[in-house]
Design a protein around this motif. Sequence first.
Motif, PDB file in Angstrom:
ATOM      1  N   PRO A  85      10.043  -3.939   4.985  1.00 28.18           N
ATOM      2  CA  PRO A  85       9.913  -3.172   3.883  1.00 28.18           C
ATOM      3  C   PRO A  85       8.985  -1.785   4.215  1.00 28.18           C
ATOM      4  O   PRO A  85       8.262  -1.718   5.282  1.00 28.18           O
ATOM      5  CB  PRO A  85       8.752  -4.077   3.044  1.00 28.18           C
ATOM      6  CG  PRO A  85       7.913  -4.981   3.909  1.00 28.18           C
ATOM      7  CD  PRO A  85       9.209  -5.485   5.108  1.00 28.18           C
ATOM      8  N   HIS A  86       9.258  -0.746   3.388  1.00 26.91           N
ATOM      9  CA  HIS A  86       8.459   0.496   3.691  1.00 26.91           C
ATOM     10  C   HIS A  86       7.033   0.240   3.087  1.00 26.91           C
ATOM     11  O   HIS A  86       6.204   0.785   3.751  1.00 26.91           O
ATOM     12  CB  HIS A  86       9.150   1.527   2.870  1.00 26.91           C
ATOM     13  CG  HIS A  86      10.552   1.951   3.199  1.00 26.91           C
ATOM     14  ND1 HIS A  86      11.709   1.353   2.491  1.00 26.91           N
ATOM     15  CD2 HIS A  86      11.092   2.423   4.109  1.00 26.91           C
ATOM     16  CE1 HIS A  86      12.683   1.786   2.945  1.00 26.91           C
ATOM     17  NE2 HIS A  86      12.433   2.583   3.894  1.00 26.91           N
ATOM     18  N   LEU A  87       6.934  -0.619   1.942  1.00 25.67           N
ATOM     19  CA  LEU A  87       5.828  -0.670   1.368  1.00 25.67           C
ATOM     20  C   LEU A  87       5.305  -2.435   1.164  1.00 25.67           C
ATOM     21  O   LEU A  87       6.256  -2.916   0.716  1.00 25.67           O
ATOM     22  CB  LEU A  87       5.530  -0.110   0.231  1.00 25.67           C
ATOM     23  CG  LEU A  87       4.105  -0.159  -0.662  1.00 25.67           C
ATOM     24  CD1 LEU A  87       2.894   0.103   0.114  1.00 25.67           C
ATOM     25  CD2 LEU A  87       4.296   0.538  -1.914  1.00 25.67           C
ATOM     26  N   ALA A  88       4.279  -2.878   1.520  1.00 27.08           N
ATOM     27  CA  ALA A  88       4.093  -4.409   1.454  1.00 27.08           C
ATOM     28  C   ALA A  88       2.633  -4.073   0.487  1.00 27.08           C
ATOM     29  O   ALA A  88       1.774  -3.580   1.222  1.00 27.08           O
ATOM     30  CB  ALA A  88       3.816  -5.140   2.697  1.00 27.08           C
ATOM     31  N   ILE A  89       2.799  -4.700  -0.795  1.00 28.33           N
ATOM     32  CA  ILE A  89       1.690  -5.249  -1.420  1.00 28.33           C
ATOM     33  C   ILE A  89       1.051  -6.513  -1.243  1.00 28.33           C
ATOM     34  O   ILE A  89       1.690  -7.371  -1.318  1.00 28.33           O
ATOM     35  CB  ILE A  89       1.906  -4.810  -2.967  1.00 28.33           C
ATOM     36  CG1 ILE A  89       2.464  -3.685  -2.952  1.00 28.33           C
ATOM     37  CG2 ILE A  89       0.682  -4.966  -3.770  1.00 28.33           C
ATOM     38  CD1 ILE A  89       2.748  -3.204  -4.368  1.00 28.33           C
ATOM     39  N   ILE A  90      -0.182  -6.505  -0.403  1.00 21.22           N
ATOM     40  CA  ILE A  90      -0.682  -7.951  -0.269  1.00 21.22           C
ATOM     41  C   ILE A  90      -1.642  -8.295  -1.022  1.00 21.22           C
ATOM     42  O   ILE A  90      -2.906  -7.780  -1.178  1.00 21.22           O
ATOM     43  CB  ILE A  90      -0.840  -8.009   1.198  1.00 21.22           C
ATOM     44  CG1 ILE A  90       0.190  -7.427   2.317  1.00 21.22           C
ATOM     45  CG2 ILE A  90      -1.776  -9.168   1.836  1.00 21.22           C
ATOM     46  CD1 ILE A  90       1.350  -8.511   2.102  1.00 21.22           C
ATOM     47  N   ASP A  91      -1.700  -9.532  -1.866  1.00 17.94           N
ATOM     48  CA  ASP A  91      -2.933  -9.997  -2.606  1.00 17.94           C
ATOM     49  C   ASP A  91      -3.783 -10.430  -1.592  1.00 17.94           C
ATOM     50  O   ASP A  91      -3.622 -11.117  -0.585  1.00 17.94           O
ATOM     51  CB  ASP A  91      -2.298 -11.063  -3.479  1.00 17.94           C
ATOM     52  CG  ASP A  91      -3.159 -11.378  -4.724  1.00 17.94           C
ATOM     53  OD1 ASP A  91      -4.304 -11.786  -4.369  1.00 17.94           O
ATOM     54  OD2 ASP A  91      -2.779 -11.176  -5.791  1.00 17.94           O
ATOM     55  N   GLU A  92      -5.095 -10.439  -2.347  1.00 20.41           N
ATOM     56  CA  GLU A  92      -6.298 -11.132  -1.387  1.00 20.41           C
ATOM     57  C   GLU A  92      -6.156 -12.429  -1.319  1.00 20.41           C
ATOM     58  O   GLU A  92      -6.947 -12.922  -0.258  1.00 20.41           O
ATOM     59  CB  GLU A  92      -7.565 -10.437  -2.038  1.00 20.41           C
ATOM     60  CG  GLU A  92      -7.885 -10.939  -3.310  1.00 20.41           C
ATOM     61  CD  GLU A  92      -9.364 -10.513  -3.543  1.00 20.41           C
ATOM     62  OE1 GLU A  92     -10.263 -10.407  -2.631  1.00 20.41           O
ATOM     63  OE2 GLU A  92      -9.782 -10.532  -4.715  1.00 20.41           O
ATOM     64  N   LYS A  93      -5.456 -13.127  -2.201  1.00 14.47           N
ATOM     65  CA  LYS A  93      -5.659 -14.722  -2.180  1.00 14.47           C
ATOM     66  C   LYS A  93      -4.056 -15.139  -2.310  1.00 14.47           C
ATOM     67  O   LYS A  93      -3.275 -14.707  -3.075  1.00 14.47           O
ATOM     68  CB  LYS A  93      -6.267 -15.100  -3.415  1.00 14.47           C
ATOM     69  CG  LYS A  93      -7.679 -14.952  -3.490  1.00 14.47           C
ATOM     70  CD  LYS A  93      -8.349 -15.572  -4.702  1.00 14.47           C
ATOM     71  CE  LYS A  93      -9.925 -15.084  -4.641  1.00 14.47           C
ATOM     72  NZ  LYS A  93     -10.570 -15.629  -6.129  1.00 14.47           N
ATOM     73  N   PHE A  94      -3.890 -16.119  -1.263  1.00 17.65           N
ATOM     74  CA  PHE A  94      -2.615 -16.771  -1.230  1.00 17.65           C
ATOM     75  C   PHE A  94      -3.043 -18.311  -1.193  1.00 17.65           C
ATOM     76  O   PHE A  94      -4.145 -18.690  -0.713  1.00 17.65           O
ATOM     77  CB  PHE A  94      -1.914 -16.512   0.145  1.00 17.65           C
ATOM     78  CG  PHE A  94      -1.031 -15.175   0.200  1.00 17.65           C
ATOM     79  CD1 PHE A  94      -0.166 -14.837  -0.731  1.00 17.65           C
ATOM     80  CD2 PHE A  94      -1.558 -14.090   0.987  1.00 17.65           C
ATOM     81  CE1 PHE A  94       0.651 -13.766  -0.654  1.00 17.65           C
ATOM     82  CE2 PHE A  94      -0.785 -12.944   1.129  1.00 17.65           C
ATOM     83  CZ  PHE A  94       0.332 -12.882   0.294  1.00 17.65           C
ATOM     84  N   PRO A  95      -2.098 -19.150  -1.682  1.00 22.10           N
ATOM     85  CA  PRO A  95      -2.371 -20.350  -1.865  1.00 22.10           C
ATOM     86  C   PRO A  95      -2.363 -21.292  -0.513  1.00 22.10           C
ATOM     87  O   PRO A  95      -2.985 -22.435  -0.398  1.00 22.10           O
ATOM     88  CB  PRO A  95      -1.263 -21.042  -2.658  1.00 22.10           C
ATOM     89  CG  PRO A  95      -0.110 -20.116  -2.657  1.00 22.10           C
ATOM     90  CD  PRO A  95      -0.830 -18.859  -2.316  1.00 22.10           C
ATOM     91  N   ASP A  96      -1.496 -20.698   0.522  1.00 23.21           N
ATOM     92  CA  ASP A  96      -1.736 -21.151   1.705  1.00 23.21           C
ATOM     93  C   ASP A  96      -2.235 -20.676   3.044  1.00 23.21           C
ATOM     94  O   ASP A  96      -2.525 -21.446   3.709  1.00 23.21           O
ATOM     95  CB  ASP A  96       0.092 -21.319   2.097  1.00 23.21           C
ATOM     96  CG  ASP A  96       0.789 -20.229   1.864  1.00 23.21           C
ATOM     97  OD1 ASP A  96       0.215 -19.023   1.613  1.00 23.21           O
ATOM     98  OD2 ASP A  96       1.778 -19.981   2.673  1.00 23.21           O
ATOM     99  N   ILE A  97      -2.192 -19.304   3.178  1.00 22.08           N
ATOM    100  CA  ILE A  97      -2.601 -18.410   4.433  1.00 22.08           C
ATOM    101  C   ILE A  97      -3.838 -17.466   3.725  1.00 22.08           C
ATOM    102  O   ILE A  97      -3.516 -16.822   2.831  1.00 22.08           O
ATOM    103  CB  ILE A  97      -1.519 -17.984   5.023  1.00 22.08           C
ATOM    104  CG1 ILE A  97      -0.510 -18.956   5.311  1.00 22.08           C
ATOM    105  CG2 ILE A  97      -2.004 -17.290   6.471  1.00 22.08           C
ATOM    106  CD1 ILE A  97       0.902 -18.219   6.286  1.00 22.08           C
ATOM    107  N   PRO A  98      -4.833 -17.432   4.475  1.00 28.82           N
ATOM    108  CA  PRO A  98      -5.601 -16.192   4.242  1.00 28.82           C
ATOM    109  C   PRO A  98      -4.827 -14.959   4.241  1.00 28.82           C
ATOM    110  O   PRO A  98      -4.077 -14.694   5.303  1.00 28.82           O
ATOM    111  CB  PRO A  98      -6.717 -16.130   5.275  1.00 28.82           C
ATOM    112  CG  PRO A  98      -6.603 -17.829   5.691  1.00 28.82           C
ATOM    113  CD  PRO A  98      -5.282 -18.240   5.626  1.00 28.82           C
ATOM    114  N   SER A  99      -5.066 -14.031   3.416  1.00 23.90           N
ATOM    115  CA  SER A  99      -4.544 -12.813   3.381  1.00 23.90           C
ATOM    116  C   SER A  99      -4.827 -11.886   4.741  1.00 23.90           C
ATOM    117  O   SER A  99      -4.032 -11.111   5.221  1.00 23.90           O
ATOM    118  CB  SER A  99      -4.863 -11.911   2.174  1.00 23.90           C
ATOM    119  OG  SER A  99      -6.342 -11.780   2.034  1.00 23.90           O
ATOM    120  N   SER A 100      -5.826 -12.054   5.087  1.00 24.11           N
ATOM    121  CA  SER A 100      -6.233 -11.336   6.386  1.00 24.11           C
ATOM    122  C   SER A 100      -5.608 -11.564   7.519  1.00 24.11           C
ATOM    123  O   SER A 100      -5.099 -10.949   8.235  1.00 24.11           O
ATOM    124  CB  SER A 100      -7.806 -11.487   6.780  1.00 24.11           C
ATOM    125  OG  SER A 100      -7.934 -13.060   6.819  1.00 24.11           O
TER     126      SER A 100
END
Length: 273
Positions: A85-100
């Motif tokens: 992707p040219h742009l990825a919008i990443i949420d601070e909370k995922f149900p499986d992996i830490p966003s960091s």
Amino acid sequence: MDQKQDNASEQFGFNDITRLITDEDADLLMNFSSSQETKWEILIGSPDDALCKLVAELFENDHRINITIAQTGCDTLVDCSRILPHLAIIDEKFPDIPSSEVIKCIKRRDELKDTRILYAMESEKSAPPPEGEIDDYFYKSNKDNTYMTRKLNTLLFSSNQIPALKRRWPRLDVDIAAQIQVYSTSDPIHCINGSAQVKNISSTGAFLANINLDEKLNPEDTYRVLLKIDQPPLSNWVAESIMLHVRPDNTAGLKFINLSKQNRLKMANMFEQ
């Protein structure tokens, strides 16, 4: 662990598991030639249905944009590798992996080095975004579409991964020193003085780098800018504009809203040289 999670572990080394672009903005956002089939790819990595719906609705009438939605960290990593992707919008909370960890995995991939990352935070009370790993962030609690539009405009405009584009209006690469006066729409009387380098310019906007202001700007506010240039070929040249957004690297796009006939003529002469 499902197949996508296996693929994510193998590929990324992770084992711990309305139209947004208006016609006036088109020169800043570098339109595609109508003959090209290449699209801008946006990946929304978020379990938040409201956020996904908001971004999708902003782009629903723009045929140049492809949107992919991934609601888990694993799916986000797999889809990043698949669509680049040219742009990825990443949420601070995922149900499986830490966003960091998702962000770190993306940054480690050479083929994703030009992917811009926009970090979605719940509110101002959220933990600070990963320092040095993202290009910008926004608060999901802010329901102002203009706020979101400004964030998306800036990152799409600055993407280095966009191939072979055709501009609707002439734009010149320059390197001109300028003085700027910045006024907040929330406090239109207060003036913030500063300087910048104009890196490219057209009849409808400009791109600034090395922005140096007397005061820090509020990223959630909207600003009007008086751009002043006093060196050939734009001696004694002034333009009123709207600042699309100041990025962490002190760059910003400007959209002209008031340009006199005399100053337009100076620009036309510059284009002809």
